[in-house]
Design a protein around this motif. Structure first.
Motif, PDB file in Angstrom:
ATOM      1  N   GLY A 118      40.025  26.525 -14.500  1.00  0.00           N
ATOM      2  CA  GLY A 118      39.533  25.666 -13.434  1.00  0.00           C
ATOM      3  C   GLY A 118      40.609  25.344 -12.419  1.00  0.00           C
ATOM      4  O   GLY A 118      40.353  25.329 -11.205  1.00  0.00           O
ATOM      5  N   VAL A 119      41.823  25.100 -12.889  1.00  0.00           N
ATOM      6  CA  VAL A 119      42.941  24.811 -11.991  1.00  0.00           C
ATOM      7  C   VAL A 119      43.191  25.997 -11.055  1.00  0.00           C
ATOM      8  O   VAL A 119      43.413  25.823  -9.845  1.00  0.00           O
ATOM      9  N   ALA A 175      31.835  29.125 -18.484  1.00  0.00           N
ATOM     10  CA  ALA A 175      30.610  29.097 -17.685  1.00  0.00           C
ATOM     11  C   ALA A 175      30.625  27.960 -16.671  1.00  0.00           C
ATOM     12  O   ALA A 175      30.128  28.098 -15.548  1.00  0.00           O
ATOM     13  N   THR A 176      31.197  26.824 -17.050  1.00  0.00           N
ATOM     14  CA  THR A 176      31.334  25.707 -16.113  1.00  0.00           C
ATOM     15  C   THR A 176      32.263  26.078 -14.973  1.00  0.00           C
ATOM     16  O   THR A 176      31.993  25.785 -13.804  1.00  0.00           O
ATOM     17  N   ARG A 221      22.120  22.754 -16.671  1.00  0.00           N
ATOM     18  CA  ARG A 221      23.263  22.955 -15.774  1.00  0.00           C
ATOM     19  C   ARG A 221      23.071  24.150 -14.854  1.00  0.00           C
ATOM     20  O   ARG A 221      23.520  24.118 -13.701  1.00  0.00           O
ATOM     21  N   ALA A 222      22.407  25.176 -15.328  1.00  0.00           N
ATOM     22  CA  ALA A 222      22.107  26.306 -14.447  1.00  0.00           C
ATOM     23  C   ALA A 222      21.138  25.890 -13.344  1.00  0.00           C
ATOM     24  O   ALA A 222      21.246  26.346 -12.203  1.00  0.00           O
ATOM     25  N   THR A 223      20.201  25.017 -13.667  1.00  0.00           N
ATOM     26  CA  THR A 223      19.258  24.535 -12.659  1.00  0.00           C
ATOM     27  C   THR A 223      19.978  23.743 -11.573  1.00  0.00           C
ATOM     28  O   THR A 223      19.699  23.903 -10.373  1.00  0.00           O
ATOM     29  N   ALA A 243      26.676  24.899 -14.219  1.00  0.00           N
ATOM     30  CA  ALA A 243      27.304  25.990 -14.974  1.00  0.00           C
ATOM     31  C   ALA A 243      26.382  27.198 -14.912  1.00  0.00           C
ATOM     32  O   ALA A 243      25.171  27.068 -14.707  1.00  0.00           O
ATOM     33  N   ARG A 244      26.966  28.378 -15.101  1.00  0.00           N
ATOM     34  CA  ARG A 244      26.141  29.571 -15.262  1.00  0.00           C
ATOM     35  C   ARG A 244      25.473  29.533 -16.634  1.00  0.00           C
ATOM     36  O   ARG A 244      26.014  28.973 -17.583  1.00  0.00           O
TER      37      ARG A 244
END
Length: 293
Positions: A71-72, A42-43, A257-259, A227-228
């Protein structure tokens, strides 16, 4: 016909010239530093959403965590993003932990009885930490980052634990110098985070910061955790920071994190980014004090 004295005429003309000149202020320099990349899927998906904006920013990757390779892949497709190593000595979630990549037998002073990093900086510092083990582990994280062939620009510090004492900071400084990496938050920047701001206040504080709080004399760094709002984030209970849970220990991290993700994706943010009053940059656009020719 009366005429103005020559000296007075010159003064009048000069004043009129000043009135007609528009003073154009230099744009305020801002780095959006998005932390904890690789921590969860999610991140990483939040990173993908931000990358789609096409704006320069900085992404700090946790190379100790299970999802760092995704992520990479995202970062390799987005050269407008400068990449940093999010130096990690803590694992702060209940039921979701990680440990050293140098090997548990190599750095025993850094781990608890289950083989994972300690949840908090205070617990970490309460141990008989060996600085040579800290150096070994942080260097392993840097080397894993460099092995991805990403153009690593800087280091920073998960929960700031790696800066918690002068001795720890010296280890980080020596590693940054050895690998010619910038040290985020140690380059004279003006640093702000919204991490501890209540969910319902984040958007307002973010816009207020952009509108009136940026420092004209420094590079500004706004630390973001995005993040989602997915089930894996909704299950995370922070063992370290009470604001991330309700009083009944219901997790709030996904909403936090979504905010922060939504506020960066909002039309209000886009309007400010495009206003010309600020210049979004990344760490590759800042001087590197450790770079040798």
């Amino acid at each position: 016909m009366n005429t103005l004295p020559r000296s007075l005429l010159i003064v009048v003309c000069f004043c009129l010239t000043l009135v007609s000149v528009k003073v154009v202020a230099e744009p305020l320099r801002l780095i959006l530093r998005v932390d904890d990349i690789g921590m969860t899927h999610a991140t990483n998906q939040g990173l993908r959403d931000l990358a789609a904006l096409g704006i320069p920013f900085a992404a700090s990757v946790m190379f100790t965590t299970p999802w760092y390779q995704e992520g990479v892949e995202i970062l390799k497709q987005n050269p407008q993003i400068s990449v940093g190593v999010h130096l990690t000595l803590n694992a702060e979630w209940r039921h979701y932990r990680w440990g050293p990549i140098a090997g548990r037998n190599e750095v025993p002073s850094l781990i608890n009885e289950t083989g994972y990093f300690y949840p908090s900086t205070a617990e970490f510092l309460a141990q008989d930490i060996k600085l040579d083990e800290v150096r070994l582990e942080l260097e392993a994280q840097i080397q894993r980052a460099l092995a991805t062939d990403l153009d690593i620009a800087y280091v920073d510090y998960h929960m700031r634990t790696a800066l918690a004492t002068p001795e720890l900071e010296q280890v980080v400084t020596e590693l940054a110098q050895q690998y010619q990496l910038r040290m985020s938050m140690r380059m004279g920047e003006a640093v702000t985070t919204l991490f501890d701001v209540p969910i319902e206040q984040k958007q307002q504080r973010f816009l207020q910061h952009l509108d009136s709080e940026l420092n004209a004399d420094k590079v500004n760094v706004l630390v973001i955790h995005a993040a989602r709002n997915h089930p894996e984030m909704q299950a995370l209970i922070d063992l370290n920071n009470p604001i991330m849970n309700t009083e009944d220990m219901e997790p709030l991290v996904a909403r936090h994190r979504a905010t922060e993700l939504e506020m960066l994706l909002s039309p209000e943010a886009r309007q400010r980014f495009q206003s010309g009053k600020m210049e979004l940059i990344n760490y590759h656009q800042t001087p590197n004090p450790f770079k040798t020719q």
